[in-house]
Design an enzyme around this catalytic site. Structure first.
Site, PDB file in Angstrom:
ATOM      1  N   ASP A 163       0.939  -1.222   0.066  1.00 42.37           N
ATOM      2  CA  ASP A 163       0.001  -0.095   0.100  1.00 42.37           C
ATOM      3  C   ASP A 163       0.821   1.264   0.045  1.00 42.37           C
ATOM      4  OD1 ASP A 163      -2.340   2.050   1.298  1.00 42.37           O
ATOM      5  OD2 ASP A 163      -3.317   0.162   0.643  1.00 42.37           O
ATOM      6  N   ASP A 164       0.585   2.285   0.655  1.00 44.48           N
ATOM      7  CA  ASP A 164       1.291   3.601   0.731  1.00 44.48           C
ATOM      8  C   ASP A 164       2.469   3.204   1.302  1.00 44.48           C
ATOM      9  OD1 ASP A 164       1.862   6.329   0.615  1.00 44.48           O
ATOM     10  OD2 ASP A 164      -0.242   6.857   1.399  1.00 44.48           O
TER      11      ASP A 164
ATOM     12  N   LYS B  36      -3.440  -0.042  -6.818  1.00 44.33           N
ATOM     13  CA  LYS B  36      -4.532   0.696  -6.217  1.00 44.33           C
ATOM     14  C   LYS B  36      -4.035   2.205  -6.379  1.00 44.33           C
ATOM     15  CE  LYS B  36      -5.885   1.366  -1.385  1.00 44.33           C
ATOM     16  NZ  LYS B  36      -5.765   0.940   0.017  1.00 44.33           N
TER      17      LYS B  36
ATOM     18  N   ASP C  92      -5.048   5.801  -5.402  1.00 39.83           N
ATOM     19  CA  ASP C  92      -5.789   6.307  -4.102  1.00 39.83           C
ATOM     20  C   ASP C  92      -5.951   7.850  -4.482  1.00 39.83           C
ATOM     21  OD1 ASP C  92      -6.890   7.020  -1.781  1.00 39.83           O
ATOM     22  OD2 ASP C  92      -5.040   5.911  -0.722  1.00 39.83           O
TER      23      ASP C  92
ATOM     24  N   GLY D 225     -15.840   6.026  -3.029  1.00 39.81           N
ATOM     25  CA  GLY D 225     -17.244   6.233  -3.473  1.00 39.81           C
ATOM     26  C   GLY D 225     -17.689   7.301  -3.936  1.00 39.81           C
TER      27      GLY D 225
ATOM     28  N   ARG E  51     -13.461   1.019  -4.234  1.00 40.73           N
ATOM     29  CA  ARG E  51     -14.020   1.266  -2.556  1.00 40.73           C
ATOM     30  C   ARG E  51     -15.287   1.858  -2.878  1.00 40.73           C
ATOM     31  NH1 ARG E  51      -9.784   2.072   0.954  1.00 40.73           N
ATOM     32  NH2 ARG E  51     -11.005   3.559   1.946  1.00 40.73           N
TER      33      ARG E  51
ATOM     34  N   ASP F  21     -12.406   4.593   4.910  1.00 42.90           N
ATOM     35  CA  ASP F  21     -11.663   3.681   5.369  1.00 42.90           C
ATOM     36  C   ASP F  21     -12.311   3.123   6.488  1.00 42.90           C
ATOM     37  OD1 ASP F  21      -9.676   4.840   3.767  1.00 42.90           O
ATOM     38  OD2 ASP F  21      -8.397   5.103   5.399  1.00 42.90           O
TER      39      ASP F  21
HETATM   40  C1  GLA Z   1      -6.410   6.101   2.184  1.00 41.47           C
HETATM   41  C2  GLA Z   1      -6.857   4.714   1.627  1.00 41.47           C
HETATM   42  C3  GLA Z   1      -6.242   3.520   2.504  1.00 41.47           C
HETATM   43  C4  GLA Z   1      -4.830   3.631   2.554  1.00 41.47           C
HETATM   44  C5  GLA Z   1      -4.330   4.979   2.904  1.00 41.47           C
HETATM   45  C6  GLA Z   1      -2.750   5.154   2.770  1.00 41.47           C
HETATM   46  O1  GLA Z   1      -6.817   6.367   3.510  1.00 41.47           O
HETATM   47  O2  GLA Z   1      -8.017   4.681   1.669  1.00 41.47           O
HETATM   48  O3  GLA Z   1      -6.947   2.265   2.124  1.00 41.47           O
HETATM   49  O4  GLA Z   1      -4.364   3.222   1.363  1.00 41.47           O
HETATM   50  O5  GLA Z   1      -4.942   6.091   2.278  1.00 41.47           O
HETATM   51  O6  GLA Z   1      -2.392   6.112   3.134  1.00 41.47           O
END
Ligand code: GLA
Length: 664
Positions: free
Chosen positions: A317-318, A406, A408, A451, A468, A472
């Site tokens: 992820d991030d 992903k 974002d 969304g 999504r 979160d």
């Molecule tokens: C957002 C996304 C999470 C995650 C964080 C990472 O909040 O919705 O799923 O990827 O960023 O910083």
């Protein structure tokens, strides 16, 4: 304002009480035992620490809390009555908030307020308690989400004759492993259908339980693919580039037996024909992620048996990039540096010395690798994003060997301004979707923009495979049922290659991201065992992508049992790709029914209330006629034939998951 309340009906004469009548204010009991959906339960104040105020009336005594809130009280049967007034606190904002108050005894509801709105005058409560041993006070969201739901129990007190009432912790639940261990004979698991674009590399580790060594074989494997008979890894490029479906017969054999099933390889333009399954680092390692932790996840995915149940993707992820400077999310100097090199290529931070070597390691196990970035200048945690370098980054991800991206939104609102129109919202996703399609490998595209703009209506059109549907889930883990119910409203958009994503499975050991911007280390998840089973069942009935996001280094048998039951996963991975339909039963109970490709139905009976409930699935409401054969999927057990309906005792915040076939 002071008003003494007394119940009109006394269930037992006072002489029957053990001692002198006394009373205790609710506010004087141990309020640390009272849960609050936001903030903390406050004695003699609103949840916002102000004066308790309902419809302009002020109260010196009482408890201010926020929905969803639950408090368990232990009585000895000799308490006489609970009296209070309830309402939404004015500090929620003029006319804001809606709360339903409920009082439950040993045998169920004793009193319900109905939905109360901000501004409604306080309602008086007077509940006789004689004989009651367990009292539960509940303040739930009036059915419209819990924003602004400041709930007040004012002048709340219990009159008692025996022992003083005690606030107690929610009764503990045993973490019971419901699923029998996998048999020694082979069992083939996971999806029955797999999409690949013409000429692109295919990599698939056949999910299979059973004692090792196993010997795998395949009949009618398309030319260009090969199968490693010991590991069960299929790899290669289908030589024929025409769109067509190959029906391959997979076989796994050991000294205890043979398993066989048809597996369809569909050469075409659609990827993710079933919801992607895997692991994502976010909710456990946050800004601590490293190459070593990614490799550990890949190792454990195989050694724990998760890969044998169908988990495939190992996704970063991030925080794998550099950040320009230290910040509240980024406190490690080793993750600070130039975001791009002299040629504009994105630079991974010092914890990722060689991305290509990492994906090669993951691929070596027959698994797939995923990565993450943002269409904005920076990611949500403040690391280098893709803005202005989209084509270069898409190619880089493909060259590194990634199979999943992903994307974002985050800082992209700096490009669009706060209220982008639909075209502006779609633009970065359409761009990246097109770029990914141009690469020489398949990259599943996950839209993460919470969304906005009803993404379920257009996510597939811009090249996405899953999106999504909300913010979160880590911030609202106590709302797993509610989030799943909301997600199910978009069920018509769920189909092969196109999945609604309510976020990751957070059970076992998971961290916490606080709104202050700290990322706590993994600890046992706050959900009860029943909630964890329900979580997984809801996601499977929703055909949601199944990404576990807990600590792979600390998996325990219970968590693995919840994650890896192949009969439950079959519900998620079903070829039809349907998201279940919700049938409300009572206020806190509902049934979710999903059509399966073999003509059967998967059915969940859920209870999102805080006390056990009986829930009935009525065949006629599920579109079924005549007797049905019922199988308990968690226990992998036949329950017999049921003529008209199936009823189950469902634990608080829990569910029962069955599969139903016509009797004949
Ligand atoms: C957002 C996304 C999470 C995650 C964080 C990472 O909040 O919705 O799923 O990827 O960023 O910083």
């Amino acid at each position: 304002m002071k008003r003494m309340l007394k119940c009109l009906v006394w269930a037992v004469p006072l002489v029957a009480l053990a001692g002198e009548p006394q009373s205790v204010w609710l506010a004087d009991l141990d309020l640390s035992k009272m849960s609050s959906g936001w903030g903390h339960a406050m004695a003699n104040h609103s949840v916002t620490t102000q004066e308790l105020t309902i419809a302009g009336a002020k109260f010196a005594q009482g408890v201010g809390v926020h929905a969803e809130s639950v408090m368990y009280l232990q009585l000895d049967g000799a308490a006489t009555e609970f009296t209070a007034q309830v309402g939404v606190d004015d500090h929620a904002g003029k006319g804001k908030g809606s709360v339903e108050f409920e009082i439950l005894g040993d045998a169920g509801a004793l009193w319900q307020s109905g939905v109360m709105k901000g501004g409604d005058v306080a309602k008086a409560v007077c509940v006789p308690l004689a004989g009651v041993k367990s009292l539960v006070l509940v303040a739930s969201d009036g059915g419209d989400g819990h924003n602004n739901d400041h709930a007040d129990w004012v002048e709340a007190k219990i009159n008692f004759g025996g022992a003083k009432p005690q606030a107690v912790a929610m009764p503990a639940e045993e973490a019971r492993i419901l699923t029998p261990p996998a048999p020694a004979a082979p069992r083939l698991n996971g999806p029955r259908v797999y999409g690949v674009r013409p000429g692109h590399p295919l990599l698939y580790r056949i999910p299979c339980t059973g004692e090792r060594p196993l010997k795998f074989s395949a009949q009618q494997l398309p030319a260009g693919l090969e199968l490693d008979e010991a590991s069960g890894i299929i790899s290669g490029n289908v030589t024929d580039r025409t769109y067509r479906t190959y029906e391959v017969t997979l076989r796994a054999q050991n000294q205890h037996g043979t398993a066989e099933r048809v597996f369809k390889i569909v050469v075409g333009d659609t990827l993710a024909l079933t919801p992607p399954m895997g692991w994502n680092h976010w909710y456990t390692h946050y800004n601590r992620i490293s190459d070593a932790l990614m490799r550990q996840a890949a190792d454990v995915m195989v050694s724990s048996g998760m890969a044998d149940a169908g988990y495939q993707y190992v996704n970063i992820d991030d925080c794998w990039m550099n950040a320009k400077a230290l910040s509240k999310y980024q406190t490690d100097p080793k993750r600070v540096g130039p975001e791009r090199d002299a040629h504009g290529n994105i630079v991974p931070n010092a914890y990722f010395p060689d991305m290509k070597a990492l994906t090669t390691y993951i691929h070596g196990k027959g698994l797939k690798a995923g990565t993450y970035t943002s269409p904005g200048e920076s990611t949500c945690a403040g690391f280098g994003g893709a803005l202005g370098h989209e084509a270069q980054d898409a190619k880089q991800f493909a060259d590194w060997g990634f199979d999943f991206l992903k994307y974002d939104w985050c800082s992209y609102s700096r490009v669009t301004g706060k209220k982008p129109d639909l075209a502006a919202m779609q633009k970065p996703y359409r761009l990246m979707g097109d770029l990914l399609r141009q690469q020489d490998r398949d990259i599943v595209f996950n839209l993460c923009q919470y969304g906005m703009g009803d993404v379920w209506k257009w996510g597939a059109e811009v090249g996405g495979h899953c999106w999504r549907t909300a913010g979160d889930l880590g911030f609202e883990l106590n709302r797993v049922f509610e989030v799943a119910l909301k997600n199910a409203e978009y069920r018509e958009y769920s189909k092969p290659g196109s999945w609604n994503d309510p976020d990751y499975i957070q059970i076992g050991m998971i961290g916490t991201q606080t709104r202050r911007g700290t990322f706590e280390m993994a600890h046992p998840c706050p959900l009860t065992p029943s909630e964890q089973y329900a979580f997984m069942a809801l996601w499977c009935l929703s055909a949601a992508p199944l990404f576990y996001s807990g600590d792979m280094g600390q998996l325990d048998p219970f968590t693995l049992n919840v994650l890896c039951n192949p009969e439950v996963i079959d519900v998620d991975q079903d070829e039809l790709g349907q998201c279940g339909r919700v049938i409300p039963v009572a206020k806190k109970t509902f049934v979710m029914v999903k059509d399966m490709a073999d003509g059967s139905k998967a059915v969940g009976l859920f209870n999102r209330g805080v006390v056990p409930a009986r829930v009935t699935a009525v065949w006629s409401e599920l579109g079924l006629g005549g007797a049905q054969r019922v199988r308990d999927l968690w226990r992998q057990q036949e329950l017999g034939l049921f003529e008209k309906s199936f009823e189950a005792a469902v634990p608080r915040r829990g569910g029962v998951l069955i599969r139903v076939w016509p009797a004949k």
